[in-house]
Design an enzyme around this catalytic site. Sequence first.
Site, PDB file in Angstrom:
ATOM      1  N   ASP A 481       6.918   8.263  20.023  1.00 31.67           N
ATOM      2  CA  ASP A 481       5.474   8.285  19.812  1.00 31.67           C
ATOM      3  C   ASP A 481       4.909   9.689  20.044  1.00 31.67           C
ATOM      4  O   ASP A 481       5.586  10.569  20.616  1.00 31.67           O
ATOM      5  CB  ASP A 481       4.821   7.281  20.776  1.00 31.67           C
ATOM      6  CG  ASP A 481       3.520   6.706  20.267  1.00 31.67           C
ATOM      7  OD1 ASP A 481       2.937   7.273  19.329  1.00 31.67           O
ATOM      8  OD2 ASP A 481       3.070   5.682  20.828  1.00 31.67           O
ATOM      9  N   ASP A 551      -1.546   1.581  13.778  1.00 34.92           N
ATOM     10  CA  ASP A 551      -1.823   0.672  14.899  1.00 34.92           C
ATOM     11  C   ASP A 551      -2.707  -0.485  14.453  1.00 34.92           C
ATOM     12  O   ASP A 551      -2.929  -1.424  15.210  1.00 34.92           O
ATOM     13  CB  ASP A 551      -2.526   1.432  16.033  1.00 34.92           C
ATOM     14  CG  ASP A 551      -1.533   2.166  16.915  1.00 34.92           C
ATOM     15  OD1 ASP A 551      -0.315   1.938  16.774  1.00 34.92           O
ATOM     16  OD2 ASP A 551      -1.972   2.988  17.756  1.00 34.92           O
TER      17      ASP A 551
END
Length: 741
Positions: A481, A551
């Site tokens: 990430d 997301d």
Amino acid sequence: MRKAAMMLATGLTALTGSIDVNAKVTAPKGATIFRLDGHGFTYALGVDDKGYLQPLYWGAPLGPNDPLVPGDPAQLKAPGELSGFDPAGSVTPQEYPGQGEGLVSEPGIKTVFADGNRDLVLKYRAHRVEGDTLVVELADIRRPLTVTLRYTIDPDSGVIGRSASVHNGDTKPVRVDQIASAVFTLPVGDDYRLHYLTGRHAAEWTQKQVPVTPALTVLESRRGSTGHGNNPWFAIGRERVTSEDAGPVWYGALAWSGSFRISVGQDNLGRVRIAGGYNSYDFAWTLKPGETLDTPVFYAGYSDGGMGGASRAFHDFQMRKIIPDGVKAKLRPVLYNSWEATAFDVTEAGQAALAEKAAKIGVERFVVDDGWFGARNSDRAGLGDWTVNRTKFPNGLKPLIDKVKSLGMDFGLWVEPEMVNADSDLYRAHPDWVLAYPDRPRTEGRNQLVLNLARIDVRDHLLGVLDTLVSENDIAFLKWDYNRNWTEAGWAGVPVEDQQRVYVDYVRNLYHILAELRRRHPRLEIEACSGGGGRIDLGILEYSDQVWTSDNTDPADRLMIQDGFTQAYAPAVMMAWVTDSPNWANTRVTSLDYRFLSSMQGGLGIGANLDHWQDADFATAAKWVAAYKTIRSTVQRGRLYRIDPPVGEDATSATMSVAQDGRQGVLFQMLHSSMWRDNPAANRPQGLDPARIYRVSVLGGGALPAGVPIHASGAYWMQKGLRAPLKGDYVGIAFVFDAIT
Ligand code: DGJ
């Protein structure tokens, strides 16, 4: 040698009398015209009478003997001045212009010599062919500065990879202020339309179109990474000629995960110019004597099959040439990820309980997300300390990994190696390791700072930490990430003239870590994630088995995200999770069936809180996971046809994936919301083999709509089409076509 290539070689040999002819790259010794021919395209360039390298052609394939320059190729002329306002240097079409002689369009390269000279004029010096690569050397007319252009052809997809290298042969430094990987040229025309992808966090992959005019359109990132704002991809079609299914499309994507710039516009004579490479914003590279600076590769292709044909060709190229392991890459396993279920509240017992439930529905990979390390109980602390949190996992990760493996799944772990919280042991030990200017405030984003990977000590530290983590634990997969943009991009500790190298050295070192980690752990898989889809490009894809596109896990929004994503990138790497309803992003309520049908159009994941599921939910999920496994190879690695886009006037959408061998097709039909007791038209499947007989069934079981035959030819389905009588809001169905002949 294939027949067409043989004809081409023979034709050109006749034309040039040369022996140095490659079937795909034709640039005989002594020639002044060079061409690249691949599946469905020709690209050509040539040296004019004044020594400029001119773009000659990029588009549908030409005949082997077609005159790229009518008459004598040696007569390719450099135009003269058009007016006092349009000197010769500004009207000569150049394949890769230096900023000099009054150039008024985007340069390939702009330099400042040590004596202040800012005039750079590049002319042809030499060329050679290295396998599938054409190499052309340009040199400044006075100074010992050379630029080497590379053109590597993928004959099967029609994609070429272009890059440039600048070399300083002088005894004094030269500052490079701007350098493109490539400049592409399309003929004069007022009907070109640029397609691009834009967005923001949780709203990535939005599609936009603008006309190509003299007003330059710049797609860029100034963020240090690719960013959510503009993806480094473009496609250009023609107004009223190019559609999803037909018409010319010129497209390209930069293989770079840092700040980039792609500009598109008409030059002073109306020719379309596309330049792309490092972003010149805040960039400078002082080339030392004898030093060379390389650019990333700018891949570009041509298709006359519309946006659909272009994306299928590009997907195919990515699957063969970009994604790790190419055609041998493993299919994406069905994964479970704990983030939306538990956020930072991860414990061994909690994760083990989720793992048991995930295994029951057929999940193959269990991934523990953020919160397992250091003092990570919120986003305020712990980043940088990649040691297991012993309160949450008293005996380390091993007991959980053993449990996951005993349940028949492999184990994955979230990391965000490039970041640090100020509240971390790493930052306390090395406050000088972050990007910052001394004595200036440091902007935090999500309470974190960016480690300066351009530093070799930082690079080696991260490689060591990750290597240890993967060596000491049975980790099959890392979700990598990256959750903020750069702000104060300072690199103290190197000479001032080298500090802006940070934009390049950072990304190169990131690639180094990824490459080295993969080399040391060949079975390790990596997912590229950056707050969703903030760092997806062909550069990171060379080291990533899959990507997290957003997301935003709402299944209806996701259809648009997937539609945008697949314009540029292959479904083979596109992950989507089934999460809870109402969705966190927009509170939309949807059925579990709809969520599965949306997510299984790429790599399927589950991110719901299984602790809240009822028996019926587990049964539904198990049914869909089993069904998905029967079509996974087709949706991940087949050819994608976007039959009815989710953006547009109607409330329906449809995609069709067809296996490369044509033996299976899957048609997803989705209904956003019923309107006017609607009865939408049938969707006509695409890509089936017209001569084969297919058996059609409903994925996951269920009756076929009335009047739909079970067996018919591909031709029948593609002509007649079919539609389920969907009613209500957020409903869908998938039809599977299995070849029986
Ligand atoms: C951003 C990612 O996109 C999410 O999936 C999740 O991993 C969080 N970061 C964790 O902090």
